[in-house]
Motif scaffolding. Structure first.
Motif, short mmCIF file in Angstrom:
data_model
loop_
_atom_site.label_atom_id
_atom_site.label_comp_id
_atom_site.label_asym_id
_atom_site.label_seq_id
_atom_site.Cartn_x
_atom_site.Cartn_y
_atom_site.Cartn_z
N GLY A 126 0.80 -1.23 0.00
CA GLY A 126 0.00 0.00 0.00
C GLY A 126 0.83 1.27 0.00
N ARG A 127 2.13 1.13 0.04
CA ARG A 127 3.01 2.29 0.12
C ARG A 127 3.10 3.00 -1.22
N ARG A 128 3.09 4.33 -1.20
CA ARG A 128 3.22 5.14 -2.40
C ARG A 128 4.27 6.23 -2.16
N ILE A 129 5.16 6.40 -3.14
CA ILE A 129 6.30 7.30 -3.01
C ILE A 129 6.17 8.44 -4.01
N CYS A 130 6.60 9.64 -3.61
CA CYS A 130 6.58 10.79 -4.53
C CYS A 130 7.76 10.70 -5.49
N ARG A 131 7.48 10.88 -6.79
CA ARG A 131 8.56 10.84 -7.79
C ARG A 131 9.53 12.00 -7.63
N ASN A 132 9.06 13.12 -7.09
CA ASN A 132 9.92 14.30 -6.93
C ASN A 132 10.82 14.20 -5.70
N ASP A 133 10.34 13.53 -4.65
CA ASP A 133 11.09 13.46 -3.39
C ASP A 133 10.70 12.16 -2.68
N SER A 134 11.64 11.21 -2.65
CA SER A 134 11.33 9.89 -2.09
C SER A 134 11.10 9.90 -0.59
N SER A 135 11.40 11.06 0.06
CA SER A 135 11.11 11.14 1.51
C SER A 135 9.63 11.41 1.76
N HIS A 136 8.89 11.76 0.71
CA HIS A 136 7.43 11.97 0.84
C HIS A 136 6.75 10.62 0.59
N VAL A 137 6.34 9.97 1.68
CA VAL A 137 5.78 8.62 1.59
C VAL A 137 4.35 8.61 2.11
N PHE A 138 3.47 7.96 1.38
CA PHE A 138 2.06 7.85 1.77
C PHE A 138 1.65 6.39 1.77
N HIS A 139 0.45 6.13 2.25
CA HIS A 139 -0.08 4.76 2.24
C HIS A 139 -1.55 4.83 1.86
N VAL A 140 -1.98 3.94 0.97
CA VAL A 140 -3.33 4.04 0.42
C VAL A 140 -4.41 3.97 1.49
N THR A 141 -4.14 3.26 2.60
CA THR A 141 -5.14 3.21 3.68
C THR A 141 -4.63 3.84 4.97
N GLY A 142 -3.33 3.65 5.27
CA GLY A 142 -2.80 4.14 6.54
C GLY A 142 -2.56 5.63 6.58
N ALA A 143 -2.09 6.21 5.47
CA ALA A 143 -1.81 7.65 5.42
C ALA A 143 -2.02 8.13 3.99
N PRO A 144 -3.28 8.13 3.53
CA PRO A 144 -3.56 8.47 2.13
C PRO A 144 -3.34 9.96 1.86
N PRO A 145 -2.97 10.30 0.62
CA PRO A 145 -2.87 11.72 0.26
C PRO A 145 -4.26 12.33 0.15
N LYS A 146 -4.33 13.65 0.18
CA LYS A 146 -5.63 14.32 0.07
C LYS A 146 -6.26 14.06 -1.29
N THR A 147 -5.40 14.02 -2.32
CA THR A 147 -5.86 13.70 -3.68
C THR A 147 -5.14 12.43 -4.14
N GLU A 148 -5.91 11.46 -4.57
CA GLU A 148 -5.32 10.18 -4.95
C GLU A 148 -4.24 10.36 -6.02
N GLY A 149 -3.07 9.79 -5.77
CA GLY A 149 -1.98 9.82 -6.75
C GLY A 149 -1.18 11.09 -6.78
N VAL A 150 -1.50 12.04 -5.86
CA VAL A 150 -0.81 13.34 -5.86
C VAL A 150 -0.19 13.60 -4.48
N CYS A 151 1.09 13.98 -4.46
CA CYS A 151 1.80 14.26 -3.21
C CYS A 151 1.26 15.52 -2.54
N ASP A 152 0.91 15.41 -1.26
CA ASP A 152 0.42 16.56 -0.50
C ASP A 152 1.49 17.65 -0.38
N GLU A 153 2.77 17.25 -0.35
CA GLU A 153 3.85 18.19 -0.08
C GLU A 153 4.21 19.05 -1.28
N CYS A 154 4.30 18.41 -2.47
CA CYS A 154 4.82 19.16 -3.62
C CYS A 154 3.98 19.00 -4.89
N GLY A 155 2.94 18.19 -4.83
CA GLY A 155 2.10 17.99 -6.01
C GLY A 155 2.66 16.99 -7.00
#
Length: 218
Positions: A126-155
């Motif tokens: 369920g882990r999802r990583i930002c292509r721009n910054d690999s330190s931006h990590v989300f999880h589809v159920t545990g810590a989902p982004p506000k918009t699916e498939g889009v990093c909250d930090e940098c878009g």
């Protein structure tokens, strides 16, 4: 204290190791850090490891063992250490025992982080990583982004690493069962294993482990 931390991929070993080492004021010795440090410093063991890795081969046990032993001999490890990712098989466990005997020291505990296999798959797949910054990590159920498939930090675009696919995770679990689980039985025969349920909040798991270690030190 001298501790070995074991558990399947996705059990949270790295996170728990960092908290426990800080709470106990001992160095956290991980195989990943050992490899990076030896390779970046150009040590003889680091050069050997890099040669094998460049050839697409597994680094032999004797190289990994050599790195771990060098690190455990450092002055900051004299009061104790927490091993994370080492030993990972019986040959390495036996080498560690020999090192401890030669240095007249012993392990205080082998902490086995216990997580159901389905939970391991859920956590990693369920882990999802930002292509721009690999330190931006989300999880589809545990810590989902506000918009699916889009990093909250940098878009940036979020993606699933190939190593995180369910198929790859299950293959990694097969390797763990085959190579690493036998060391748990090895240490159980010595009465050194303590099983720590690793479900729940990170702080709760850390406290369970600290309670066990405090009881052993008493």
């Amino acid at each position: 204290m001298r501790i070995v931390l074991v558990g399947p991929p996705g059990a949270g070993k790295g996170t728990q190791a960092a908290y426990l080492a800080k709470n106990l004021s001992i160095p956290h010795i991980s195989t990943g850090d050992l490899f990076r440090a030896n390779i970046s410093q150009g040590t003889p063991l680091g050069r050997q490891a890099q040669d094998y890795m460049r050839a697409g081969q597994l680094v032999p046990d004797e190289v990994t063992i050599g790195m771990a032993e060098d690190r455990m001999r450092q002055p900051d490890a004299a009061p104790g250490f927490l091993l994370d990712g080492f030993p990972r098989n019986l040959a390495q466990a036996e080498a560690l025992d020999e090192f401890l005997r030669e240095n007249q020291i012993s392990l205080d505990a082998v902490l086995d982080l216990e997580v159901p296999e389905d939970e391991v798959v859920r956590r990693i797949a369920g882990r999802r990583i930002c292509r721009n910054d690999s330190s931006h990590v989300f999880h589809v159920t545990g810590a989902p982004p506000k918009t699916e498939g889009v990093c909250d930090e940098c878009g940036g675009e979020l993606y699933q690493r190939e190593d995180d696919s369910e198929e790859t995770v299950r293959k990694r679990l097969e390797v763990y069962h085959r190579e690493t689980e036998p060391i748990i039985d090895y240490y159980k025969a010595k009465g050194q294993v303590v099983t720590i349920p690793a479900l729940g909040k990170v702080s709760e798991v850390t406290q369970r482990a600290m309670d066990v270690l405090a009881a052993k030190a008493a």
